[in-house]
Design a protein around this motif. Structure first.
Motif, PDB file in Angstrom:
ATOM      1  N   GLY A 146      60.730  69.461  33.860  1.00  0.00           N
ATOM      2  CA  GLY A 146      61.926  68.763  33.392  1.00  0.00           C
ATOM      3  C   GLY A 146      61.687  68.005  32.105  1.00  0.00           C
ATOM      4  O   GLY A 146      62.448  68.123  31.147  1.00  0.00           O
ATOM      5  N   ARG A 147      60.606  67.242  32.065  1.00  0.00           N
ATOM      6  CA  ARG A 147      60.305  66.453  30.862  1.00  0.00           C
ATOM      7  C   ARG A 147      60.019  67.343  29.667  1.00  0.00           C
ATOM      8  O   ARG A 147      60.446  67.065  28.554  1.00  0.00           O
ATOM      9  CB  ARG A 147      59.116  65.536  31.122  1.00  0.00           C
ATOM     10  CG  ARG A 147      59.474  64.353  31.952  1.00  0.00           C
ATOM     11  CD  ARG A 147      58.328  63.390  32.076  1.00  0.00           C
ATOM     12  NE  ARG A 147      58.726  62.265  32.915  1.00  0.00           N
ATOM     13  CZ  ARG A 147      57.875  61.480  33.514  1.00  0.00           C
ATOM     14  NH1 ARG A 147      56.569  61.660  33.371  1.00  0.00           N
ATOM     15  NH2 ARG A 147      58.297  60.493  34.260  1.00  0.00           N
ATOM     16  N   THR A 193      54.245  70.251  38.370  1.00  0.00           N
ATOM     17  CA  THR A 193      55.315  69.492  39.020  1.00  0.00           C
ATOM     18  C   THR A 193      56.682  69.812  38.402  1.00  0.00           C
ATOM     19  O   THR A 193      56.775  70.229  37.243  1.00  0.00           O
ATOM     20  CB  THR A 193      55.080  67.972  38.909  1.00  0.00           C
ATOM     21  OG1 THR A 193      55.161  67.584  37.531  1.00  0.00           O
ATOM     22  CG2 THR A 193      53.741  67.576  39.512  1.00  0.00           C
ATOM     23  N   LYS A 194      57.707  69.558  39.198  1.00  0.00           N
ATOM     24  CA  LYS A 194      59.080  69.709  38.704  1.00  0.00           C
ATOM     25  C   LYS A 194      59.335  68.713  37.580  1.00  0.00           C
ATOM     26  O   LYS A 194      60.027  69.016  36.611  1.00  0.00           O
ATOM     27  CB  LYS A 194      60.074  69.479  39.843  1.00  0.00           C
ATOM     28  CG  LYS A 194      60.007  70.515  40.927  1.00  0.00           C
ATOM     29  CD  LYS A 194      60.932  70.162  42.071  1.00  0.00           C
ATOM     30  CE  LYS A 194      60.754  71.153  43.201  1.00  0.00           C
ATOM     31  NZ  LYS A 194      61.573  70.813  44.358  1.00  0.00           N
ATOM     32  N   THR A 195      58.742  67.536  37.713  1.00  0.00           N
ATOM     33  CA  THR A 195      58.899  66.500  36.689  1.00  0.00           C
ATOM     34  C   THR A 195      58.314  66.955  35.357  1.00  0.00           C
ATOM     35  O   THR A 195      58.933  66.752  34.306  1.00  0.00           O
ATOM     36  CB  THR A 195      58.224  65.194  37.141  1.00  0.00           C
ATOM     37  OG1 THR A 195      58.803  64.795  38.385  1.00  0.00           O
ATOM     38  CG2 THR A 195      58.393  64.093  36.114  1.00  0.00           C
ATOM     39  N   HIS A 196      57.152  67.597  35.390  1.00  0.00           N
ATOM     40  CA  HIS A 196      56.531  68.096  34.154  1.00  0.00           C
ATOM     41  C   HIS A 196      57.465  69.090  33.457  1.00  0.00           C
ATOM     42  O   HIS A 196      57.687  68.993  32.251  1.00  0.00           O
ATOM     43  CB  HIS A 196      55.190  68.766  34.448  1.00  0.00           C
ATOM     44  CG  HIS A 196      54.656  69.542  33.282  1.00  0.00           C
ATOM     45  ND1 HIS A 196      54.042  68.929  32.215  1.00  0.00           N
ATOM     46  CD2 HIS A 196      54.679  70.866  33.004  1.00  0.00           C
ATOM     47  CE1 HIS A 196      53.707  69.860  31.320  1.00  0.00           C
ATOM     48  NE2 HIS A 196      54.075  71.041  31.785  1.00  0.00           N
ATOM     49  N   THR A 224      65.275  66.234  33.471  1.00  0.00           N
ATOM     50  CA  THR A 224      64.615  65.522  34.568  1.00  0.00           C
ATOM     51  C   THR A 224      64.083  66.525  35.589  1.00  0.00           C
ATOM     52  O   THR A 224      64.455  67.696  35.573  1.00  0.00           O
ATOM     53  CB  THR A 224      65.604  64.591  35.286  1.00  0.00           C
ATOM     54  OG1 THR A 224      66.619  65.392  35.899  1.00  0.00           O
ATOM     55  CG2 THR A 224      66.231  63.583  34.332  1.00  0.00           C
ATOM     56  N   GLY A 225      63.255  66.028  36.485  1.00  0.00           N
ATOM     57  CA  GLY A 225      62.789  66.864  37.582  1.00  0.00           C
ATOM     58  C   GLY A 225      63.949  67.293  38.466  1.00  0.00           C
ATOM     59  O   GLY A 225      63.952  68.397  39.011  1.00  0.00           O
TER      60      GLY A 225
END
Length: 77
Positions: A23-24, A18-21, A29-30
């Motif tokens: 980013g974190r 995921t984009k969130t993964h 951020t995602g």
């Protein structure tokens, strides 16, 4: 550099990350990652290193123009 971002995004999708993964993992951020993909934010080499780590990939794969060309052919087919 567009093909680098295209390669990163194609591999991210292929791996189901995921984009969130990403980013974190990078301390962002995602939305930060999404802005890179959409071309609204410049991607720096230090970011590419972190993204490669988040995806458990060698950074060199993102810079392979042959991968970029093969991905373009798949999209147009």
């Amino acid at each position: 550099m567009d093909y680098v971002v295209s390669n990163i995004e194609a591999l991210r999708k292929r791996k189901g990350i995921t984009k969130t993964h990403i980013g974190r993992y990078c301390g962002k951020t995602g939305a930060w990652y999404g802005d890179i993909v959409k071309g609204r934010r410049r991607v720096y080499l230090s970011d590419v290193f972190m993204i490669a780590e988040a995806m458990d990939e060698d950074i060199k794969i993102f810079f392979d123009p042959k991968l970029s060309e093969s991905l373009k052919r798949k999209k147009s087919a």
